[in-house]
Scaffold this active site. Structure first.
Site, PDB file in Angstrom:
ATOM      1  CG  HIS A  82      -1.780   1.068   1.718  1.00 31.43           C
ATOM      2  ND1 HIS A  82      -3.359   1.225   0.680  1.00 31.43           N
ATOM      3  CD2 HIS A  82      -2.032   1.989   1.589  1.00 31.43           C
ATOM      4  CE1 HIS A  82      -3.714   2.355   0.455  1.00 31.43           C
ATOM      5  NE2 HIS A  82      -3.211   3.089   1.979  1.00 31.43           N
ATOM      6  CG  ASP A 161     -11.042   4.190   6.427  1.00 39.94           C
ATOM      7  OD1 ASP A 161     -10.600   4.686   6.560  1.00 39.94           O
ATOM      8  OD2 ASP A 161     -10.716   3.662   4.529  1.00 39.94           O
ATOM      9  NE  ARG A 168      -8.823  11.657   9.235  1.00 39.77           N
ATOM     10  CZ  ARG A 168      -8.180  10.189   8.096  1.00 39.77           C
ATOM     11  NH1 ARG A 168      -8.061   9.438   7.316  1.00 39.77           N
ATOM     12  NH2 ARG A 168      -6.715  10.830   7.911  1.00 39.77           N
ATOM     13  CB  SER A 183      -7.847   5.521   7.699  1.00 36.04           C
ATOM     14  OG  SER A 183      -7.898   5.937   6.416  1.00 36.04           O
ATOM     15  CE  LYS A 187      -7.567   2.849   3.231  1.00 34.46           C
ATOM     16  NZ  LYS A 187      -8.183   3.927   3.363  1.00 34.46           N
TER      17      LYS A 187
HETATM   18  N1  URA Z   1      -4.657   6.821   2.858  1.00 34.03           N
HETATM   19  C1  URA Z   1      -5.957   6.571   3.253  1.00 34.03           C
HETATM   20  O1  URA Z   1      -6.354   5.090   3.653  1.00 34.03           O
HETATM   21  N2  URA Z   1      -5.725   6.869   5.083  1.00 34.03           N
HETATM   22  C2  URA Z   1      -5.408   8.091   5.229  1.00 34.03           C
HETATM   23  O2  URA Z   1      -5.448   8.705   6.029  1.00 34.03           O
HETATM   24  C3  URA Z   1      -4.706   8.292   4.609  1.00 34.03           C
HETATM   25  C4  URA Z   1      -4.196   7.719   2.913  1.00 34.03           C
END
Ligand code: URA
Length: 434
Positions: A82, A161, A168, A183, A187
């Protein structure tokens, strides 16, 4: 339990229990906790912080707020990757076929571009026919058959999220380490991998603007991973200038195809090697860094990485004649050079502005429902440290919208800061944290 007492506790700098966090996540996902109540709590978290235990509980609770994926029937060692997001970040397109070509399963869900950062799903969709919306059964079937699938995150993974992230964005609470860590990790945990490699981009074109914050974010995600039974490693990469030279969807796909055939800029090569080595070590194929590097170079030089990319594109319905002959990708009607008006060494690039200009040209969205112009974007012609003479090309603008040319040229010129003195080339890999 009620939401007012939970908000009050965090406002007063107290620690929330697991039950209170679970209650908030469950009720906010359902909609019984309102956006303004959630905004108050998120702001209190932003200002007063959270303990490691609270952050882990928040992560697990968000991970369990929707569907979770079980990939154990594919392999007991799935390594996911990621990126925290950046400008010109086409690393997934290059690295994942390389890794899959070694027999390491790649099950990757990618996001779409939002704000000034691009998204892998939009880039893949610039290949005619490529389908990023596979069902979970098709996704798993493809991984079993060819060892790789790259899709968009259309499943109902970590819906809490999704809601909190969108919120946010509207209350100036995006750049916050506990909130970013929970966050991303929610995921990744919901997506089923047990080993997770995070590329933490750091610099002017990233959420993390300095190395101290990037390291803190890395340590926090590693801790969350440990508490959740996942191995996490982080590579911190420089995002003070865009990655490689292309920004924009098909422009980046073309750069990625060239990279898979061995032609890549030095920064892309360094990032591929650094991330690739960590993924191979995590997969258990070898514990020897030199051997892992050699495996990456062999995969590219033998053509196996490129073949794997073609196999992936064909499997997901894409037209591989575009991969074989990249001139087939439609070009923007206007390709305009932007010239330097003074001499000097390139000292700074306003990478966030470049990302925003690319979005303005049509390569990204300003609202979720906007459609994308796949051929729009920017090609960077200079890197930090280069000496530029008057009249040298700084970058090329690619757009189909003539009315946008003047504004884009003016802003792009301002995004390049030159210095009469020599400027050292910046480092690409800023750290590895595990
Ligand atoms: N990427 C994400 O998935 N969440 C965040 O808060 C920032 C970058």
């Amino acid at each position: 339990m009620n939401i007012l007492s939970i908000i009050g506790k965090k406002r007063d700098k107290k620690t929330l229990t697991k039950e209170e966090i679970d209650y908030f996540i469950k009720e906010y996902t359902k909609g019984t906790v309102t956006d303004y109540q959630a905004a108050a709590l998120i702001m209190a978290i932003y200002i007063n912080g959270m303990t490691n235990e609270e952050i882990t509980n928040l992560t697990i609770s968000m991970a369990n707020s929707g569907e979770t994926l079980d990939l154990s029937d594919i392999s007991d060692s799935i390594v996911d990757k990621h990126s925290t997001g950046g400008v010109g970040d086409k690393i997934t397109l290059i690295l994942m076929p390389i890794i899959a070509s070694m027999g390491i399963p790649v099950a990757k869900m990618s996001g779409r571009g939002l704000g000034f950062t691009g998204g892998t799903s939009d880039k893949l969709e610039s290949i005619p026919g490529y389908n990023v919306n596979l069902s979970i059964e098709e996704f798993k079937e493809n991984i079993k058959e060819i060892g790789i699938s790259l899709i968009t995150s259309s499943l109902n993974l970590a819906p809490a999220d999704k809601k909190i992230y969108a919120l946010r964005d509207t209350i100036a609470c995006t750049a916050n380490i506990p909130l970013i860590a929970s966050s991303i990790m929610s995921k990744k945990i919901a997506a089923g991998a047990n080993k997770i490699l995070i590329d933490i981009t750091c610099g002017k074109g990233a959420f993390m603007k300095d190395i101290k914050d990037a390291k803190e974010l890395a340590n926090m995600m590693i801790k969350i991973g440990r508490l959740a039974g996942r191995e996490v490693r982080c590579v911190i990469t420089n995002m003070d200038e865009p990655t490689g030279h292309a920004i924009g969807n098909s422009l980046e796909v073309i750069e990625a195809i060239r990279a898979l055939k061995g032609e890549m800029t030095d920064d892309v090569k360094e990032i591929i090697l650094a991330l690739g080595v960590q993924m191979i070590l995590m997969s258990g194929q070898t514990q020897d860094i030199n051997e892992a590097q050699k495996m990456i170079v062999d995969s590219i030089n033998s053509g196996r990485a490129y073949q794997k990319f073609k196999e992936l594109v064909a499997k997901q319905g894409g037209d591989i004649s575009y991969i074989e002959e990249t001139d087939k990708f439609p070009k923007a009607k206007h390709i305009i050079p932007v010239f330097a008006e003074e001499r000097g060494a390139l000292k700074e690039v306003d990478t966030e502005m470049i990302g925003n200009i690319s979005v303005y040209l049509g390569a990204g969205r300003t609202r979720k429902e906007d459609s994308i112009d796949h051929s729009a974007g920017i090609i960077m012609n200079q890197r930090i440290g280069n000496v530029v003479e008057v009249g040298h090309v700084l970058a090329y603008i690619h757009t189909n919208d003539e009315s946008k040319i003047d504004g884009a040229v003016k802003n792009l010129k301002n995004a390049f800061i030159l210095d009469p003195k020599r400027v050292a080339k910046p480092k690409t890999i800023l750290g590895i944290v595990k």
